[in-house]
Enzyme design. Structure first.
Site, PDB file in Angstrom:
ATOM      1  N   GLY A  71       0.782  -1.223   0.000  1.00  0.00           N
ATOM      2  CA  GLY A  71       0.000   0.000   0.000  1.00  0.00           C
ATOM      3  C   GLY A  71       0.814   1.274   0.000  1.00  0.00           C
ATOM      4  O   GLY A  71       0.327   2.312  -0.455  1.00  0.00           O
ATOM      5  N   HIS A 138     -12.929  10.910 -17.298  1.00  0.00           N
ATOM      6  CA  HIS A 138     -12.346  11.112 -18.623  1.00  0.00           C
ATOM      7  C   HIS A 138     -11.169  12.090 -18.588  1.00  0.00           C
ATOM      8  O   HIS A 138     -11.202  13.102 -17.903  1.00  0.00           O
ATOM      9  CB  HIS A 138     -13.414  11.623 -19.599  1.00  0.00           C
ATOM     10  CG  HIS A 138     -13.907  13.003 -19.278  1.00  0.00           C
ATOM     11  ND1 HIS A 138     -13.280  14.152 -19.706  1.00  0.00           N
ATOM     12  CD2 HIS A 138     -14.969  13.423 -18.545  1.00  0.00           C
ATOM     13  CE1 HIS A 138     -13.928  15.214 -19.275  1.00  0.00           C
ATOM     14  NE2 HIS A 138     -14.957  14.802 -18.553  1.00  0.00           N
ATOM     15  N   HIS A 147      -2.146   6.268  -5.318  1.00  0.00           N
ATOM     16  CA  HIS A 147      -3.203   5.427  -4.739  1.00  0.00           C
ATOM     17  C   HIS A 147      -4.473   6.257  -4.651  1.00  0.00           C
ATOM     18  O   HIS A 147      -4.521   7.254  -3.928  1.00  0.00           O
ATOM     19  CB  HIS A 147      -2.795   4.931  -3.354  1.00  0.00           C
ATOM     20  CG  HIS A 147      -3.814   4.025  -2.722  1.00  0.00           C
ATOM     21  ND1 HIS A 147      -3.648   3.511  -1.459  1.00  0.00           N
ATOM     22  CD2 HIS A 147      -5.010   3.542  -3.163  1.00  0.00           C
ATOM     23  CE1 HIS A 147      -4.697   2.757  -1.150  1.00  0.00           C
ATOM     24  NE2 HIS A 147      -5.539   2.765  -2.178  1.00  0.00           N
ATOM     25  N   ILE A 168      -9.989   7.959   1.092  1.00  0.00           N
ATOM     26  CA  ILE A 168     -11.316   7.367   0.927  1.00  0.00           C
ATOM     27  C   ILE A 168     -12.378   8.456   0.804  1.00  0.00           C
ATOM     28  O   ILE A 168     -12.404   9.412   1.584  1.00  0.00           O
ATOM     29  CB  ILE A 168     -11.627   6.448   2.125  1.00  0.00           C
ATOM     30  CG1 ILE A 168     -10.694   5.227   2.119  1.00  0.00           C
ATOM     31  CG2 ILE A 168     -13.085   5.992   2.123  1.00  0.00           C
ATOM     32  CD1 ILE A 168     -10.785   4.383   3.372  1.00  0.00           C
TER      33      ILE A 168
END
Length: 209
Positions: A71, A138, A147, A168
């Site tokens: 991670g 797009h 990440h 998140i």
């Protein structure tokens, strides 16, 4: 196209998630897993082949393809680039439920997790994670080692530098630029450019002092 048996680097939570992706996507069982944790239990059903330092020896023994399932952005990128230098193939991984536009590209060693979306002409950089339910709209582009955490949304034309962490459920306004090594906190609403190395949080997002 025949899918390779992968050497996995990392036996933590992200490693377990990648293992599930490989099974769902029809990859053969991994060749094995490397992990530096002295008490690491490895990955379920996968041979534990020792510490990360063994990747060169295993390449010499015939291992041909790998994936870094760690991670930490800088570490994942560093190890991915080391694997490429050793001659490993680093295929981009894509869960069957991920939606990747025909004009989108996934860089070497990157992964698109379940229900993630890469829109038209989007480019996910090498060694990057588009995590569960995240959206790269797009023309959005990420540098290497990024990440994009679960549920985060990058609007059209967003540009991320290298090793950016988008937390998140964070959202980034279309056309925004985020510099190398920046961190976007959980749930942040980014409405303006973010300088390299900065950490921003809140709604609207502001840089921490």
């Amino acid at each position: 196209m025949e899918r390779p048996r992968l050497l996995i680097l990392g036996a933590g939570g992200h490693g377990r998630a990648v293992l599930e992706l490989l099974r769902d996507a029809g990859f053969p069982p991994p060749l094995g897993v490397l992990d530096d944790g002295p008490a690491s239990p490895g990955l379920p059903g996968v041979p534990h082949l020792g510490p990360l330092s063994r990747m060169a020896a295993l390449r010499a023994e015939g291992a041909a393809a790998a994936h870094v399932a760690l991670g930490h952005n800088a570490t994942r990128r560093r190890l991915g680039e080391a694997l490429l230098a050793l001659g490993y193939a680093l295929p981009a991984l894509r869960h069957p439920s991920a939606i990747v536009a025909g004009s989108a590209t996934l860089g070497a060693g990157s992964v698109a997790m379940p229900r993630s979306v890469a829109g038209a002409a989007a480019r996910l950089g090498a060694h990057s994670i588009l995590n569960t339910g995240a959206i790269l709209e797009h023309d959005a582009v990420t540098g290497p080692g990024c990440h994009i955490a679960p549920g985060a949304v990058l609007g059209g034309g967003v540009r991320l530098g290298a090793e950016v962490l988008v937390g998140i459920l964070a959202g980034i306004k279309p056309g925004t630029a985020v510099g190398d090594g920046a961190t976007i906190a959980l749930g942040a609403a980014v409405v303006g450019d973010v300088p390299a190395g900065a950490t921003v949080s809140g709604v609207p997002a502001r840089e921490k002092a």
